[in-house]
Scaffold this active site. Structure first.
Site, PDB file in Angstrom:
ATOM      1  N   CYS A   2      24.790  11.566  29.506  1.00  0.00           N
ATOM      2  CA  CYS A   2      23.392  11.954  29.852  1.00  0.00           C
ATOM      3  C   CYS A   2      22.697  12.485  28.646  1.00  0.00           C
ATOM      4  O   CYS A   2      23.141  12.594  27.265  1.00  0.00           O
ATOM      5  CB  CYS A   2      23.363  12.968  31.008  1.00  0.00           C
ATOM      6  SG  CYS A   2      24.426  12.397  32.429  1.00  0.00           S
ATOM      7  N   ARG A  53      19.661  10.675  33.308  1.00  0.00           N
ATOM      8  CA  ARG A  53      21.168  10.413  33.462  1.00  0.00           C
ATOM      9  C   ARG A  53      21.837   9.133  33.605  1.00  0.00           C
ATOM     10  O   ARG A  53      21.083   8.184  33.831  1.00  0.00           O
ATOM     11  CB  ARG A  53      21.312  11.155  35.149  1.00  0.00           C
ATOM     12  CG  ARG A  53      22.632  10.748  35.754  1.00  0.00           C
ATOM     13  CD  ARG A  53      22.805  11.126  37.205  1.00  0.00           C
ATOM     14  NE  ARG A  53      23.966  11.237  37.728  1.00  0.00           N
ATOM     15  CZ  ARG A  53      24.408  10.841  38.938  1.00  0.00           C
ATOM     16  NH1 ARG A  53      23.306  10.532  39.985  1.00  0.00           N
ATOM     17  NH2 ARG A  53      25.539  10.712  39.692  1.00  0.00           N
ATOM     18  N   ASP A 105      30.964  16.579  38.352  1.00  0.00           N
ATOM     19  CA  ASP A 105      31.758  17.405  37.507  1.00  0.00           C
ATOM     20  C   ASP A 105      30.552  18.428  37.232  1.00  0.00           C
ATOM     21  O   ASP A 105      30.754  19.715  36.804  1.00  0.00           O
ATOM     22  CB  ASP A 105      32.255  16.988  36.147  1.00  0.00           C
ATOM     23  CG  ASP A 105      31.367  16.161  35.462  1.00  0.00           C
ATOM     24  OD1 ASP A 105      30.348  15.739  35.848  1.00  0.00           O
ATOM     25  OD2 ASP A 105      31.792  15.337  34.367  1.00  0.00           O
TER      26      ASP A 105
END
Length: 651
Positions: A2, A53, A105
């Site tokens: 990202c 993203r 995550d």
């Protein structure tokens, strides 16, 4: 993978204006994250966070950023992957019962920050990352970067506004950005072909050092002049010292088994993704090892990608094809022409944001562009050289003990004799030898460099510094510039080593690897929205590698001995053994041929005088000597050309 960015402004902060500015900053790095975008603004604190993203793990909206922690205390924007986040989740679940909104995550990191604290969480992670974390309770902004510098993070004050982001182009989108070029830093750039951390091309803007984090208590009274220094949460120096003090004590066979097992584990973790995944394959030891162990753990052919050249001495595609055929991967290759390169060159200044002159940036971009047509994630074999003693300069270091015993005056005389014959004449000699014995490309240029080292290097420290310097006195090529001190000069030589090869491997891991190799791959791949992963940089592999005795890395004049033994379990030796070529392009020939008119335009005498950065006579003499064949000045010329191309994009 990202992109993140944001800013803090103490005065005249408007939520609506800040949102618009943050969105504009994020849009500049949309290539790092084309799948989603998000903005978070705290008007009372004057902070704005923005994110782009590229969805890799948890493709659902539950992975959206900026992400707020379950308690509401922390807000996170994050670039990278935490490969052990599932085991971290399991550990967190033993401490506290909680409901997970998704399986990203990012959410795992936030929970870790809440339960363990920031530094403890960073130390527990296995992965690559750049992080900006806002603590709403303490009004503290934390910036953090992964251990070896796989992911970039810039920061600094411009007109009393604190800016940060994954790439400089995001910072430049803020109205307070000044962008004053630091003339002194150009000296470092000419020496190294890149700008070493913590410097950037702009005054007041810094690169966060690998393995460190920076915390700022941001309030109305914050003074930019007293900004705290980054703090290390992990240091390669400590790993190296520990490995040398407590070396691996097993046999050769036990070492092969240990390295094989750790590589499999690390590569297995990095193969986890919710999107298509593949690997770069040059046919060399490092990438072939990564692909072999990927294929050993996959129930379908791994997608592999390589680049080739028609010019003799540069083409490794045929070797990659042979390895791919043996491993039965799904292989794709692309042969690169000067025309292909010319299409890439105009993009390089914007792609790298600041001058960057490793010419393998061109094939790196092209192979990433090709891979992105098939996959979203690609593993690479980078860092194998630094960890397992692979570079040609380590072979030179191996001879240093013998060479250093020769009186310095005699060495100087030998160096002068080699230089007097000249690289062009040596190149002709090596071409004749090459008809009988396989030799690496540009042997004449390499011998010319050796001559310079013999003339100037009296200690191993001098030898290394000369080997990584493309120009001895960069101030001579510039106007009104003075070279700043770097880690290499100030403190890089504090550790003592029993062998010059170990010394060079450590220094390369601290400087060349993050400054050149990882920067090159990150910008080239992210320009086409491709995530790259580097299994050799799993800290468990780094720790194992530095504990291995040097005799397991360099044996009987052969580099990467132990890594070769692991690879030979999967790929026949005859497919691998050949002179090291490297991932380069025939730049010298192209500058005299298809790239000549482009280069001449950037090196125009009137243009250089008007811009006022370079010593015109120095540049023009270098260019004419290269065109005539008197000197192969391709590397230094490429440095100057890439600065000129970048500068052109600034206007």
């Amino acid at each position: 993978m990202c992109g993140l960015t944001g800013f803090w402004q103490a005065k005249n902060f408007s939520a609506d204006t800040a949102s618009a500015v943050a969105e504009r900053m994020a849009d500049r790095i949309a290539h790092r994250g084309p799948d989603d975008n998000g903005i978070w603004v705290d008007e009372n604190s004057g902070i704005a966070l923005a994110h782009r993203r590229l969805a890799i793990v948890d493709l659902s909206p539950a992975g959206h950023q900026p992400m707020v922690s379950s308690s509401g205390r922390y807000v996170l924007v994050f670039n990278g992957e935490i490969y052990n986040h599932l085991s971290l989740r399991a550990e967190l679940e033993k401490i506290t019962s909680r409901y997970w909104r998704g399986h990203s995550d990012t959410e795992t990191l936030l929970s870790g920050f809440e339960i363990w604290g920031i530094e403890a969480t960073l130390q527990k992670t296995v992965g690559m990352f750049a992080i900006a974390l806002w603590d709403r309770q303490e009004k503290t902004l934390t910036l953090a970067r992964d251990r070896m510098g796989e992911k970039p993070l810039y920061y600094g004050f411009q007109n009393s506004t604190f800016l940060f982001g994954s790439e400089l182009k995001a910072l430049k989108a803020h109205p307070d950005f000044v962008g004053e070029i630091n003339r002194d830093v150009i000296c470092l750039y000419l020496r190294h072909c890149y700008i070493p951390a913590p410097y950037s091309i702009y005054r007041g803007i810094h690169k966060l050092l690998p393995g460190s984090y920076l915390q700022l208590l941001l309030n109305q009274d914050f003074n930019p002049l007293t900004m705290p220094t980054p703090k290390a949460y992990w240091r390669l120096e400590d790993v190296v010292a520990r490995g040398l003090a407590q070396p691996f004590a097993g046999s050769d066979m036990e070492a092969i088994a240990a390295l094989d097992a750790q590589l499999k584990q690390s590569i297995g973790l990095q193969m986890m993704a919710d999107v298509p995944l593949g690997a770069f394959l040059s046919g060399g030891i490092d990438s072939s090892t990564i692909v072999a162990l990927m294929q050993a753990q996959s129930n379908r052919p791994v997608k592999t990608f390589s680049i080739g050249f028609s010019e003799a001495g540069y083409n490794e595609a045929e070797y990659a094809q042979a390895v791919a055929a043996h491993l039965k991967t799904d292989h794709t290759e692309l042969y690169v022409s000067p025309a292909d390169s010319m299409q890439v060159i105009p993009k390089l200044g914007s792609m790298y944001d600041e001058p960057f002159a490793d010419s393998s940036q061109i094939p790196t971009f092209l192979v990433a562009q090709m891979a992105r047509e098939h996959v979203t994630v690609s593993l690479s074999g980078d860092a194998g050289d630094e960890l397992f003693c692979g570079y040609n300069r380590y072979i030179l270091a191996d001879q240093w003990d013998k060479v250093s015993k020769v009186p310095f005056g005699m060495r100087q005389a030998t160096g002068r004799l080699i230089s007097k014959i000249g690289p062009a004449a040596w190149e002709g000699i090596f071409q004749q030898i090459g008809k009988v014995v396989a030799l690496p490309a540009n042997m004449g240029q390499k011998l010319d460099k050796l001559a310079i080292r013999l003339e100037s290097a009296d200690r191993v420290e001098d030898l290394y510094y000369s080997l990584i310097s493309e120009i001895k006195h960069p101030e001579q090529a510039l106007i009104n510039a003075k070279e700043p001190l770097t880690w290499l000069v100030k403190s890089g030589l504090n550790m003592s080593f029993s062998d010059a090869k170990l010394h060079m491997m450590y220094l390369d891991g601290m400087t060349y690897l993050p400054g050149d190799i990882l920067t090159k791959v990150d910008r080239a791949a992210m320009a086409v929205s491709l995530e790259t992963r580097v299994p050799f940089l799993d800290q468990n592999i780094i720790e194992l590698a530095w504990s291995l005795p040097l005799s397991m890395k360099f044996r009987d004049g052969q580099t990467k001995w132990l890594l070769r033994q692991v690879l030979y379990q999967y790929v026949p030796k005859q497919l691998i053994e050949r002179p090291k070529t490297g991932f380069g392009i025939p730049l010298g020939e192209w500058l005299r041929g298809p790239l000549r008119s482009w280069a001449e335009g950037l090196l125009n005498e009137n243009r250089l005088q008007q811009e006022g950065f370079f010593n015109v006579s120095f540049v023009r003499e270098l260019w004419q000597e290269h065109l005539s064949g008197k000197r192969n000045g391709q590397v230094l010329l490429w440095n100057i050309l890439m600065f000129q191309a970048w500068l052109e994009g600034e206007h």
